[in-house]
Design an enzyme around this catalytic site. Structure first.
Site, PDB file in Angstrom:
ATOM      1  N   ARG A 151      -6.218  18.289   4.434  1.00  0.00           N
ATOM      2  CA  ARG A 151      -6.752  18.927   3.071  1.00  0.00           C
ATOM      3  C   ARG A 151      -8.230  19.440   3.643  1.00  0.00           C
ATOM      4  O   ARG A 151      -8.740  19.234   4.566  1.00  0.00           O
ATOM      5  CB  ARG A 151      -7.320  17.479   2.125  1.00  0.00           C
ATOM      6  CG  ARG A 151      -6.005  16.724   1.598  1.00  0.00           C
ATOM      7  CD  ARG A 151      -6.473  15.638   0.838  1.00  0.00           C
ATOM      8  NE  ARG A 151      -5.507  14.616   1.384  1.00  0.00           N
ATOM      9  CZ  ARG A 151      -5.946  13.009   1.437  1.00  0.00           C
ATOM     10  NH1 ARG A 151      -7.115  12.881   1.030  1.00  0.00           N
ATOM     11  NH2 ARG A 151      -5.115  12.452   1.800  1.00  0.00           N
ATOM     12  N   GLU A 180      -8.343  -2.399   5.414  1.00  0.00           N
ATOM     13  CA  GLU A 180      -7.976  -2.169   3.875  1.00  0.00           C
ATOM     14  C   GLU A 180      -7.076  -3.468   3.358  1.00  0.00           C
ATOM     15  O   GLU A 180      -7.415  -3.819   2.264  1.00  0.00           O
ATOM     16  CB  GLU A 180      -7.515  -1.005   3.378  1.00  0.00           C
ATOM     17  CG  GLU A 180      -8.435   0.058   3.675  1.00  0.00           C
ATOM     18  CD  GLU A 180      -7.898   1.394   3.586  1.00  0.00           C
ATOM     19  OE1 GLU A 180      -7.080   1.898   4.509  1.00  0.00           O
ATOM     20  OE2 GLU A 180      -8.074   2.201   2.632  1.00  0.00           O
ATOM     21  N   ASN A 233       0.860  -1.219   0.118  1.00  0.00           N
ATOM     22  CA  ASN A 233      -0.165  -0.051   0.012  1.00  0.00           C
ATOM     23  C   ASN A 233       0.939   1.194   0.096  1.00  0.00           C
ATOM     24  O   ASN A 233       1.432   1.462   0.992  1.00  0.00           O
ATOM     25  CB  ASN A 233      -0.985  -0.034   1.329  1.00  0.00           C
ATOM     26  CG  ASN A 233      -1.860   1.081   1.527  1.00  0.00           C
ATOM     27  OD1 ASN A 233      -1.821   2.023   0.549  1.00  0.00           O
ATOM     28  ND2 ASN A 233      -2.876   0.809   2.260  1.00  0.00           N
ATOM     29  N   LYS A 261       3.390   1.103   2.850  1.00  0.00           N
ATOM     30  CA  LYS A 261       2.817   0.139   4.061  1.00  0.00           C
ATOM     31  C   LYS A 261       2.703  -1.203   3.374  1.00  0.00           C
ATOM     32  O   LYS A 261       2.333  -1.316   2.143  1.00  0.00           O
ATOM     33  CB  LYS A 261       1.358   0.625   4.545  1.00  0.00           C
ATOM     34  CG  LYS A 261       1.443   1.552   5.664  1.00  0.00           C
ATOM     35  CD  LYS A 261       0.061   1.916   6.238  1.00  0.00           C
ATOM     36  CE  LYS A 261      -0.943   2.865   5.612  1.00  0.00           C
ATOM     37  NZ  LYS A 261      -2.166   2.910   6.193  1.00  0.00           N
ATOM     38  N   HIS A 283     -11.087   5.649  -1.031  1.00  0.00           N
ATOM     39  CA  HIS A 283     -11.521   4.914  -0.071  1.00  0.00           C
ATOM     40  C   HIS A 283     -12.361   3.935  -0.180  1.00  0.00           C
ATOM     41  O   HIS A 283     -13.096   3.233   0.570  1.00  0.00           O
ATOM     42  CB  HIS A 283     -11.927   5.846   1.274  1.00  0.00           C
ATOM     43  CG  HIS A 283     -11.190   6.689   1.858  1.00  0.00           C
ATOM     44  ND1 HIS A 283     -11.521   7.854   2.338  1.00  0.00           N
ATOM     45  CD2 HIS A 283      -9.854   6.549   2.046  1.00  0.00           C
ATOM     46  CE1 HIS A 283     -10.330   8.528   3.071  1.00  0.00           C
ATOM     47  NE2 HIS A 283      -9.440   7.759   2.849  1.00  0.00           N
ATOM     48  N   PHE A 329      -5.923  14.254  15.598  1.00  0.00           N
ATOM     49  CA  PHE A 329      -7.108  14.639  16.137  1.00  0.00           C
ATOM     50  C   PHE A 329      -6.946  14.591  17.543  1.00  0.00           C
ATOM     51  O   PHE A 329      -7.663  15.394  18.328  1.00  0.00           O
ATOM     52  CB  PHE A 329      -8.116  13.446  15.549  1.00  0.00           C
ATOM     53  CG  PHE A 329      -9.592  14.231  15.524  1.00  0.00           C
ATOM     54  CD1 PHE A 329     -10.171  14.953  14.626  1.00  0.00           C
ATOM     55  CD2 PHE A 329     -10.331  14.017  16.701  1.00  0.00           C
ATOM     56  CE1 PHE A 329     -11.143  15.578  14.607  1.00  0.00           C
ATOM     57  CE2 PHE A 329     -11.609  14.257  16.891  1.00  0.00           C
ATOM     58  CZ  PHE A 329     -11.901  15.367  16.041  1.00  0.00           C
ATOM     59  N   ARG A 356      -2.619  -1.774  -3.692  1.00  0.00           N
ATOM     60  CA  ARG A 356      -3.259  -0.950  -3.527  1.00  0.00           C
ATOM     61  C   ARG A 356      -3.188   0.282  -4.513  1.00  0.00           C
ATOM     62  O   ARG A 356      -2.158   0.716  -4.472  1.00  0.00           O
ATOM     63  CB  ARG A 356      -3.607  -0.152  -2.081  1.00  0.00           C
ATOM     64  CG  ARG A 356      -4.559   0.963  -2.252  1.00  0.00           C
ATOM     65  CD  ARG A 356      -4.877   1.581  -0.517  1.00  0.00           C
ATOM     66  NE  ARG A 356      -5.270   2.767  -0.633  1.00  0.00           N
ATOM     67  CZ  ARG A 356      -4.895   3.653  -0.437  1.00  0.00           C
ATOM     68  NH1 ARG A 356      -3.910   3.955   0.015  1.00  0.00           N
ATOM     69  NH2 ARG A 356      -5.761   4.944  -0.404  1.00  0.00           N
TER      70      ARG A 356
HETATM   71  P1  AMP Z   1      -5.916   6.877  10.028  1.00  0.00           P
HETATM   72  O1  AMP Z   1      -5.664   7.751   8.758  1.00  0.00           O
HETATM   73  O2  AMP Z   1      -7.064   6.070  10.035  1.00  0.00           O
HETATM   74  O3  AMP Z   1      -4.716   6.074  10.684  1.00  0.00           O
HETATM   75  O4  AMP Z   1      -6.328   7.854  11.192  1.00  0.00           O
HETATM   76  C1  AMP Z   1      -5.474   8.890  11.681  1.00  0.00           C
HETATM   77  C2  AMP Z   1      -6.153   9.870  12.679  1.00  0.00           C
HETATM   78  O5  AMP Z   1      -6.608   9.231  13.678  1.00  0.00           O
HETATM   79  C3  AMP Z   1      -5.159  10.911  13.305  1.00  0.00           C
HETATM   80  O6  AMP Z   1      -5.827  12.328  13.316  1.00  0.00           O
HETATM   81  C4  AMP Z   1      -5.071  10.246  14.778  1.00  0.00           C
HETATM   82  O7  AMP Z   1      -4.772  11.554  15.578  1.00  0.00           O
HETATM   83  C5  AMP Z   1      -6.475   9.827  14.930  1.00  0.00           C
HETATM   84  N1  AMP Z   1      -6.659   8.785  15.928  1.00  0.00           N
HETATM   85  C6  AMP Z   1      -6.073   7.865  16.417  1.00  0.00           C
HETATM   86  N2  AMP Z   1      -6.262   7.537  17.486  1.00  0.00           N
HETATM   87  C7  AMP Z   1      -7.141   8.375  18.133  1.00  0.00           C
HETATM   88  C8  AMP Z   1      -7.721   8.491  19.451  1.00  0.00           C
HETATM   89  N3  AMP Z   1      -7.755   7.616  20.464  1.00  0.00           N
HETATM   90  N4  AMP Z   1      -8.597   9.480  19.617  1.00  0.00           N
HETATM   91  C9  AMP Z   1      -8.946  10.585  18.590  1.00  0.00           C
HETATM   92  N5  AMP Z   1      -8.232  10.245  17.410  1.00  0.00           N
HETATM   93  C10 AMP Z   1      -7.375   9.375  17.339  1.00  0.00           C
END
Ligand code: AMP
Length: 395
Positions: A239, A381, A8, A15, A178, A280, A89
């Site tokens: 974004r 995924e 990926n 990844k 996605h 986040f 992917r």
């Molecule tokens: P992903 O692209 O699916 O890996 O998601 C990444 C996002 O998920 C980032 O903004 C992280 O800060 C958020 N994230 C991961 N763990 C948590 C958590 N426990 N609480 C809030 N946001 C999270």
């Protein structure tokens, strides 16, 4: 033998996972990141053993070589692990790739050519594909496209209202992304509910660093928030999501170059642009501590999701389930509560204890008497790419 190597590649990362296609079990996984920067990094995990190393990774071919090296360093060269096929992917499949596709020289060249529509991703996929085919010349390689699931979207939803000649000349339409995640999550949600996917109207909210919403009717994508590129739709980590296109014209007129605009909207917007971090968790912490910019960013993020939720409830004629997935969707009860707030009139009622309970697998967070089921379903995924790859090569 159902061991699949899943590759990926992102714009500056690769990844990978070694997955059993039959069970979805993961034998090894890793991440090569900061490709193209002076110093890159590889993290590798095989069983309980973890390793991490910094090294220069000039391009995706070098990234692939670093992965092979990591397997050897961990004790067993990947050539001895019985890889039966490699699943790649691919972000952009255009209108031509609507299914998992066996990679030939010609298919690889078409993936590269589609880089015109996905300049950050498809050229990176191409490099990884060339390296992988050289390293595993004996096994089939399969491309699984993020756009494929959305090829079912009807013309009124995928057509942009611009001059049709221009649109046709440049392949301009909504493709959606996605798709692998929306597909696997919607199927897992149906399995969790014990109902056939064909019987359900679902709204899936994939909220990670990239984010998109998808309206799914009977297992079929009928609308999604990302468009020609993964820039449209929800507010994301870096974004912008939806904008007035006039904003771009304005910035071009006041002197922005195309590259500056690209950087601004893809790398310095979204949560990063509003509050200085695309993580986040940082944003939530700062908002709770009273940081006004983070509170606003949280509000803008939620507002965009609710707009799409409203739109898709109308498009689908109601919904049976709303499903949260990906990093933010799976892990932030506060975000889920904010998205579902005051929707009781529409049949959405969250159970606060279920929403905040810690859990790993698919789970229900709505109250027993909620008309619409609200679920958290982890995305996977890589397992889905492995499944689709195996399905094609074993047919
Ligand atoms: P992903 O692209 O699916 O890996 O998601 C990444 C996002 O998920 C980032 O903004 C992280 O800060 C958020 N994230 C991961 N763990 C948590 C958590 N426990 N609480 C809030 N946001 C999270």
């Amino acid at each position: 033998m159902t061991t699949i190597l899943v590759v990926n590649s992102g714009s500056s990362s690769v990844k990978y996972q070694l997955v059993d296609a039959a069970s979805g079990a993961r034998f090894a996984s890793g991440l090569v990141e900061r490709i193209g920067e002076p110093l890159g990094r590889i993290q590798h995990q095989a069983g309980e053993a973890r390793s991490e190393r910094e090294l220069a990774v000039p391009d995706h071919a070098a990234g692939f070589a670093a992965m092979l090296d990591a397997f050897a360093q961990a004790g067993t060269p990947i050539s001895e692990l019985g890889v039966a096929a490699v699943g790649h992917r691919v972000v952009q499949g255009g209108s031509e790739f609507v299914e998992p596709t066996l990679i030939t020289d010609e298919v690889a060249e078409r993936i590269l050519a589609l880089g015109e529509l996905a300049p950050l991703h498809n050229p990176a996929h191409y490099q990884a594909i060339v390296a992988a085919r050289a390293a595993f010349p004996e096994v089939p390689h399969v491309a699984v496209f993020d756009t494929a699931f959305h090829q079912s979207i009807p013309a009124e939803a995928y057509t942009y209202a611009i001059d049709t000649t221009v649109a046709a000349e440049h392949g301009i339409r909504r493709y959606g992304f996605h798709g692998i995640s929306h597909l696997v999550v919607s199927r897992r949600a149906a399995a969790f509910l014990g109902k056939p996917v064909s019987s359900l109207k679902q709204i899936v909210l994939h909220l990670g660093n990239g984010a998109s919403a998808c309206a799914i009717d009977g297992g079929i994508s009928v609308d999604t928030s990302m468009g020609l590129t993964p820039l449209e739709g929800l507010v994301m980590g870096t974004r912008s999501g939806d904008l007035d296109p006039g904003l771009m014209l304005h910035l071009l007129r006041v002197g922005y170059s195309t590259d500056q605009l690209d950087q601004l909207l893809n790398k310095r917007s979204g949560l990063m642009g509003l509050a200085g971090s695309n993580d986040f968790r940082d944003l939530q912490r700062a908002a709770e501590e009273g940081d006004a910019a983070s509170q606003l960013a949280f509000g803008v993020y939620v507002h965009a999701i609710r707009r799409y939720l409203g739109a898709y409830l109308v498009e689908l004629g109601g919904a049976d389930t709303i499903v949260f997935t990906a990093g933010v969707g799976e892990n932030s009860p506060a975000l889920r509560a904010a998205v579902c707030a005051e929707l009781e009139w529409f049949g959405v009622r969250i159970d606060p204890a279920r929403n905040t309970a810690v859990g790993g697998g698919p789970r229900r967070i709505s109250a027993d008497h909620s008309r619409i089921e609200v679920l958290v379903v982890p995305t996977d995924e890589e397992a889905e790419i492995a499944r689709q790859t195996w399905q094609l090569v074993s047919a």
